[in-house]
Write a protein that holds these residues in place. Sequence first.
Motif, PDB file in Angstrom:
ATOM      1  N   SER A  27       5.614 -22.764  14.225  1.00 11.27           N
ATOM      2  CA  SER A  27       6.933 -23.170  14.715  1.00 11.27           C
ATOM      3  C   SER A  27       7.757 -23.917  13.675  1.00 11.27           C
ATOM      4  O   SER A  27       8.268 -24.998  13.925  1.00 11.27           O
ATOM      5  CB  SER A  27       6.793 -24.028  15.973  1.00 11.27           C
ATOM      6  OG  SER A  27       6.051 -23.344  16.943  1.00 11.27           O
ATOM      7  N   CYS A  28       7.883 -23.326  12.508  1.00  7.82           N
ATOM      8  CA  CYS A  28       8.723 -23.914  11.464  1.00  7.82           C
ATOM      9  C   CYS A  28      10.089 -23.237  11.469  1.00  7.82           C
ATOM     10  O   CYS A  28      10.245 -22.127  11.960  1.00  7.82           O
ATOM     11  CB  CYS A  28       8.091 -23.714  10.094  1.00  7.82           C
ATOM     12  SG  CYS A  28       6.607 -24.662   9.858  1.00  7.82           S
ATOM     13  N   ARG A  29      11.042 -23.908  10.891  1.00  2.34           N
ATOM     14  CA  ARG A  29      12.371 -23.331  10.721  1.00  2.34           C
ATOM     15  C   ARG A  29      12.497 -22.913   9.264  1.00  2.34           C
ATOM     16  O   ARG A  29      12.165 -23.679   8.349  1.00  2.34           O
ATOM     17  CB  ARG A  29      13.441 -24.354  11.062  1.00  2.34           C
ATOM     18  CG  ARG A  29      14.844 -23.750  11.054  1.00  2.34           C
ATOM     19  CD  ARG A  29      15.831 -24.772  11.455  1.00  2.34           C
ATOM     20  NE  ARG A  29      15.967 -25.661  10.293  1.00  2.34           N
ATOM     21  CZ  ARG A  29      16.928 -26.544  10.139  1.00  2.34           C
ATOM     22  NH1 ARG A  29      17.814 -26.709  11.077  1.00  2.34           N
ATOM     23  NH2 ARG A  29      16.994 -27.293   9.067  1.00  2.34           N
ATOM     24  N   VAL A  30      12.977 -21.701   9.040  1.00  2.00           N
ATOM     25  CA  VAL A  30      13.147 -21.190   7.688  1.00  2.00           C
ATOM     26  C   VAL A  30      14.559 -21.524   7.228  1.00  2.00           C
ATOM     27  O   VAL A  30      15.530 -21.276   7.928  1.00  2.00           O
ATOM     28  CB  VAL A  30      12.925 -19.656   7.640  1.00  2.00           C
ATOM     29  CG1 VAL A  30      13.140 -19.126   6.232  1.00  2.00           C
ATOM     30  CG2 VAL A  30      11.539 -19.308   8.152  1.00  2.00           C
ATOM     31  N   SER A  31      14.657 -22.139   6.045  1.00  5.44           N
ATOM     32  CA  SER A  31      15.970 -22.440   5.477  1.00  5.44           C
ATOM     33  C   SER A  31      15.989 -21.975   4.035  1.00  5.44           C
ATOM     34  O   SER A  31      14.958 -21.624   3.466  1.00  5.44           O
ATOM     35  CB  SER A  31      16.271 -23.932   5.578  1.00  5.44           C
ATOM     36  OG  SER A  31      15.372 -24.651   4.789  1.00  5.44           O
ATOM     37  N   LYS A  32      17.162 -21.970   3.448  1.00  5.97           N
ATOM     38  CA  LYS A  32      17.288 -21.509   2.067  1.00  5.97           C
ATOM     39  C   LYS A  32      17.946 -22.604   1.248  1.00  5.97           C
ATOM     40  O   LYS A  32      19.057 -23.022   1.533  1.00  5.97           O
ATOM     41  CB  LYS A  32      18.131 -20.247   2.017  1.00  5.97           C
ATOM     42  CG  LYS A  32      18.324 -19.701   0.630  1.00  5.97           C
ATOM     43  CD  LYS A  32      17.929 -18.256   0.590  1.00  5.97           C
ATOM     44  CE  LYS A  32      18.238 -17.660  -0.756  1.00  5.97           C
ATOM     45  NZ  LYS A  32      17.116 -17.456  -1.576  1.00  5.97           N
ATOM     46  N   TYR A  33      17.220 -23.105   0.262  1.00 12.73           N
ATOM     47  CA  TYR A  33      17.737 -24.045  -0.715  1.00 12.73           C
ATOM     48  C   TYR A  33      17.078 -23.669  -2.025  1.00 12.73           C
ATOM     49  O   TYR A  33      15.888 -23.898  -2.205  1.00 12.73           O
ATOM     50  CB  TYR A  33      17.421 -25.490  -0.331  1.00 12.73           C
ATOM     51  CG  TYR A  33      17.815 -26.475  -1.403  1.00 12.73           C
ATOM     52  CD1 TYR A  33      19.152 -26.767  -1.632  1.00 12.73           C
ATOM     53  CD2 TYR A  33      16.856 -27.070  -2.203  1.00 12.73           C
ATOM     54  CE1 TYR A  33      19.517 -27.651  -2.628  1.00 12.73           C
ATOM     55  CE2 TYR A  33      17.218 -27.962  -3.208  1.00 12.73           C
ATOM     56  CZ  TYR A  33      18.548 -28.245  -3.407  1.00 12.73           C
ATOM     57  OH  TYR A  33      18.913 -29.115  -4.400  1.00 12.73           O
ATOM     58  N   ARG A  34      17.815 -23.001  -2.892  1.00 13.95           N
ATOM     59  CA  ARG A  34      17.296 -22.434  -4.138  1.00 13.95           C
ATOM     60  C   ARG A  34      16.319 -21.304  -3.857  1.00 13.95           C
ATOM     61  O   ARG A  34      16.340 -20.289  -4.477  1.00 13.95           O
ATOM     62  CB  ARG A  34      16.647 -23.494  -5.008  1.00 13.95           C
ATOM     63  CG  ARG A  34      17.607 -24.505  -5.544  1.00 13.95           C
ATOM     64  CD  ARG A  34      16.935 -25.417  -6.519  1.00 13.95           C
ATOM     65  NE  ARG A  34      17.866 -26.429  -6.968  1.00 13.95           N
ATOM     66  CZ  ARG A  34      17.525 -27.577  -7.471  1.00 13.95           C
ATOM     67  NH1 ARG A  34      16.239 -27.872  -7.591  1.00 13.95           N
ATOM     68  NH2 ARG A  34      18.414 -28.442  -7.854  1.00 13.95           N
ATOM     69  N   VAL A  36      13.394 -19.891  -0.456  1.00 14.19           N
ATOM     70  CA  VAL A  36      13.075 -20.053   0.965  1.00 14.19           C
ATOM     71  C   VAL A  36      12.115 -21.224   1.135  1.00 14.19           C
ATOM     72  O   VAL A  36      11.178 -21.384   0.359  1.00 14.19           O
ATOM     73  CB  VAL A  36      12.437 -18.763   1.523  1.00 14.19           C
ATOM     74  CG1 VAL A  36      12.000 -18.956   2.964  1.00 14.19           C
ATOM     75  CG2 VAL A  36      13.419 -17.608   1.420  1.00 14.19           C
ATOM     76  N   GLN A  37      12.354 -22.062   2.121  1.00 14.66           N
ATOM     77  CA  GLN A  37      11.438 -23.158   2.403  1.00 14.66           C
ATOM     78  C   GLN A  37      11.304 -23.306   3.909  1.00 14.66           C
ATOM     79  O   GLN A  37      12.161 -22.882   4.671  1.00 14.66           O
ATOM     80  CB  GLN A  37      11.892 -24.454   1.759  1.00 14.66           C
ATOM     81  CG  GLN A  37      13.142 -25.068   2.352  1.00 14.66           C
ATOM     82  CD  GLN A  37      13.528 -26.335   1.606  1.00 14.66           C
ATOM     83  OE1 GLN A  37      13.409 -26.424   0.404  1.00 14.66           O
ATOM     84  NE2 GLN A  37      13.993 -27.317   2.339  1.00 14.66           N
ATOM     85  N   LEU A  38      10.203 -23.887   4.321  1.00 14.53           N
ATOM     86  CA  LEU A  38       9.947 -24.121   5.736  1.00 14.53           C
ATOM     87  C   LEU A  38      10.209 -25.580   6.058  1.00 14.53           C
ATOM     88  O   LEU A  38       9.842 -26.464   5.295  1.00 14.53           O
ATOM     89  CB  LEU A  38       8.497 -23.772   6.070  1.00 14.53           C
ATOM     90  CG  LEU A  38       8.086 -22.328   5.823  1.00 14.53           C
ATOM     91  CD1 LEU A  38       6.598 -22.161   6.113  1.00 14.53           C
ATOM     92  CD2 LEU A  38       8.904 -21.383   6.668  1.00 14.53           C
ATOM     93  N   GLU A  39      10.826 -25.809   7.207  1.00 13.35           N
ATOM     94  CA  GLU A  39      11.079 -27.171   7.671  1.00 13.35           C
ATOM     95  C   GLU A  39      10.414 -27.349   9.022  1.00 13.35           C
ATOM     96  O   GLU A  39      10.379 -26.431   9.835  1.00 13.35           O
ATOM     97  CB  GLU A  39      12.583 -27.416   7.806  1.00 13.35           C
ATOM     98  CG  GLU A  39      13.322 -27.355   6.485  1.00 13.35           C
ATOM     99  CD  GLU A  39      14.816 -27.576   6.660  1.00 13.35           C
ATOM    100  OE1 GLU A  39      15.274 -27.843   7.799  1.00 13.35           O
ATOM    101  OE2 GLU A  39      15.526 -27.479   5.657  1.00 13.35           O
ATOM    102  N   THR A  40       9.894 -28.540   9.272  1.00 12.54           N
ATOM    103  CA  THR A  40       9.255 -28.803  10.554  1.00 12.54           C
ATOM    104  C   THR A  40      10.308 -28.993  11.643  1.00 12.54           C
ATOM    105  O   THR A  40      11.453 -29.346  11.365  1.00 12.54           O
ATOM    106  CB  THR A  40       8.356 -30.049  10.485  1.00 12.54           C
ATOM    107  OG1 THR A  40       9.153 -31.174  10.121  1.00 12.54           O
ATOM    108  CG2 THR A  40       7.226 -29.858   9.501  1.00 12.54           C
ATOM    109  N   THR A  41       9.892 -28.726  12.867  1.00  8.60           N
ATOM    110  CA  THR A  41      10.725 -28.929  14.045  1.00  8.60           C
ATOM    111  C   THR A  41       9.894 -29.748  15.035  1.00  8.60           C
ATOM    112  O   THR A  41       8.700 -29.964  14.794  1.00  8.60           O
ATOM    113  CB  THR A  41      11.111 -27.584  14.697  1.00  8.60           C
ATOM    114  OG1 THR A  41       9.931 -27.023  15.283  1.00  8.60           O
ATOM    115  CG2 THR A  41      11.716 -26.623  13.691  1.00  8.60           C
TER     116      THR A  41
END
Length: 149
Positions: A27-34, A36-41
């Motif tokens: 249940s991570c959120r995928v974001s793009k900064y430079r 792809v990275q995963l962010e916790t929710t």
Amino acid sequence: MWDDLAKQFKKDEIEQLPRPIIIVVSSCRVSKYRDVQLETTPATFYYINPQTKEAADAYTMFKEKYEFNPPLQVCKYRYVDPEQEKTRNRQTLYPCYNRIRQASRYNFKAMVTDGTATTEFTFFTEAGEKITGHPCSHLREKFEATDKT
């Protein structure tokens, strides 16, 4: 990991587990900064060495790689003694002269700097193919080797 999830992560206990360690994060959120990275929710959870077929397959694959090429043991903390500090993470890397000689493999060196220091890296087959964009066997067929080893 942030907040409660980070507080629940028992790093000291996890570091005592036999290697390799498989960590599954849900249940991570995928974001793009430079990149792809995963962010916790709030729904994010992690599982250490879960008992699933996929985790067992991953463990087997990484175990073979880990035993063939174990990671270097790195001291994370500075020594008070300057002489010990000079050599705290220095490792001798031995070349693999007696490995299979028939196969085409990359092995090249590059000097890399981050603005504060420069170090020499040796790149082998997988990284070499990514950097050059060509399998080593194609280049070997195209160009005559000057050094057979």
